[in-house]
Design a protein around this motif. Structure first.
Motif, mmCIF file in Angstrom:
data_model
loop_
_atom_site.group_PDB
_atom_site.id
_atom_site.type_symbol
_atom_site.label_atom_id
_atom_site.label_comp_id
_atom_site.label_asym_id
_atom_site.label_seq_id
_atom_site.Cartn_x
_atom_site.Cartn_y
_atom_site.Cartn_z
ATOM 1 N N ASP A 59 1.318 8.474 4.144
ATOM 2 C CA ASP A 59 1.713 8.120 2.635
ATOM 3 C C ASP A 59 2.257 9.454 2.050
ATOM 4 O O ASP A 59 2.537 10.463 3.066
ATOM 5 N N THR B 277 0.773 -1.127 0.013
ATOM 6 C CA THR B 277 -0.026 -0.095 0.212
ATOM 7 C C THR B 277 0.860 1.314 -0.009
ATOM 8 O O THR B 277 2.032 1.170 0.184
ATOM 9 N N THR B 278 0.136 2.169 -0.260
ATOM 10 C CA THR B 278 1.171 3.657 -0.285
ATOM 11 C C THR B 278 1.156 4.132 1.029
ATOM 12 O O THR B 278 1.906 5.017 1.422
ATOM 13 N N SER B 279 0.617 3.578 2.218
ATOM 14 C CA SER B 279 0.654 3.986 3.345
ATOM 15 C C SER B 279 1.563 3.216 4.142
ATOM 16 O O SER B 279 1.565 2.537 5.061
ATOM 17 N N ASP B 280 3.215 3.369 3.722
ATOM 18 C CA ASP B 280 4.035 2.683 4.434
ATOM 19 C C ASP B 280 5.289 3.314 4.421
ATOM 20 O O ASP B 280 6.409 2.814 4.405
ATOM 21 N N GLU C 239 5.062 6.462 -5.969
ATOM 22 C CA GLU C 239 4.638 5.336 -5.032
ATOM 23 C C GLU C 239 5.594 4.255 -4.845
ATOM 24 O O GLU C 239 6.518 4.062 -5.653
ATOM 25 N N ARG C 240 5.654 3.561 -3.685
ATOM 26 C CA ARG C 240 6.603 2.758 -3.318
ATOM 27 C C ARG C 240 6.481 1.795 -4.626
ATOM 28 O O ARG C 240 5.264 1.333 -5.043
ATOM 29 N N ALA D 2 9.941 8.417 2.017
ATOM 30 C CA ALA D 2 8.698 9.100 1.205
ATOM 31 C C ALA D 2 9.054 9.554 -0.042
ATOM 32 O O ALA D 2 8.292 10.337 -1.029
ATOM 33 N N GLN E 160 -4.973 5.226 11.034
ATOM 34 C CA GLN E 160 -3.853 4.918 10.020
ATOM 35 C C GLN E 160 -2.523 4.826 10.665
ATOM 36 O O GLN E 160 -2.141 5.790 11.452
#
Length: 277
Positions: free
Chosen positions: A197, A2-5, A229-230, A37, A193
């Motif tokens: 991200d 996911t992008t929230s990493d 994005e990752r 990031a 969360q």
């Protein structure tokens, strides 16, 4: 994935809120978080605060502090030599070359935070830093003294005398900036969360790192900016358009005369047509 990493926010938060922890350690945490990031501006700011600002770089206003000007003297008296005397001087007592270079009662603090922390630890009240070019100015001032008939005095050093709290204030401002950055990231994260991200990091960096310059204008950290994005890729181009090369006067003159000749030719054609009629 996911992008929230983007990892490292919790570690950074603990470091900036612990006043006993080294600020350099907190900045390294910030550097790692910026790497996760893919945020180049944040990395550039953290790296400059860690390693120091090059002489060619503009400084943010919080790294310009009040500083008195001092000279160290050696006095050659009959039968004795007295070294290490200090005397405060004003800007008008500096050589003209120093005034033209902008040496004033304000010191630019370009050192990295680890060096600043060491300076604070080693000094009780005043921190003395030498302006750039001080060795040359010392020679000029000594020469002026001797030419004025004061041959018993030799100036051996020129320094900025900076109050220790002023340097502590620089470090505190940096820690506050980091704290503000963490707070801005937290404000953008919804409940539940775990990690921010890249977009949330970018938004917080914009809010926290728009730093006022010495003239109160906005001071932005410049760096190649690219986000991805990752697992993706990104690129940035910092090439600027090539400046226009100024043309020599003779080239400009030839262009002008060419234009005049062209106008004259057109006028002659018009006159011929009128006569023919």
């Amino acid at each position: 994935m996911t992008t929230s990493d983007v990892r490292g926010l919790e570690q950074l938060e603990r470091a900036v809120l612990d006043d006993t922890a080294s600020l350099a350690a907190a900045l390294r945490q910030c550097l790692m978080l910026a790497g996760y990031a893919h945020h180049e501006e944040l990395r550039a700011w953290a790296l400059k605060e860690l390693e120091g600002y090059p002489a060619a770089d503009e400084l943010p206003s919080y790294r310009k502090v009040p500083a008195a000007l001092e000279v160290e003297l050696t006095l050659y008296l009959p039968g004795q030599i007295i070294e290490g005397r200090t005397r405060r001087i004003s800007v008008v007592q500096l050589p003209q070359s120093a005034r033209e270079r902008g040496i004033r009662e304000s010191a630019p603090i370009r050192q990295g935070v680890r060096e600043l922390e060491a300076l604070i630890a080693l000094n009780d009240r005043l921190i003395r830093l030498s302006p750039p070019g001080s060795a040359e100015y010392v020679l000029e001032m000594t020469r002026e003294q001797q030419q004025g008939g004061n041959e018993s005095t030799e100036i051996t050093a020129l320094n900025w005398a900076i109050a220790k709290p002023s340097i502590e204030g620089v470090l505190d401002h940096i820690r506050t900036r980091l704290t503000q950055f963490v707070a801005e990231v937290r404000a953008t994260m919804p409940a539940g969360q775990q990690n921010p991200d890249p977009n949330q990091i970018d938004s917080a960096a914009q809010q926290a790192l728009n730093i006022s310059g010495g003239d109160n204008s906005i001071f932005n950290i410049s760096a190649p900016h690219a986000k991805a994005e990752r697992g993706g890729t990104a690129s940035a181009n910092v090439n600027e358009p090539a400046p226009v090369t100024p043309q020599p006067w003779w080239h400009r003159t030839s262009v002008i005369w060419t234009a005049i000749a062209a106008v004259a030719t057109i006028a002659g054609v018009i006159a011929t047509v009128i006569v023919a009629k």
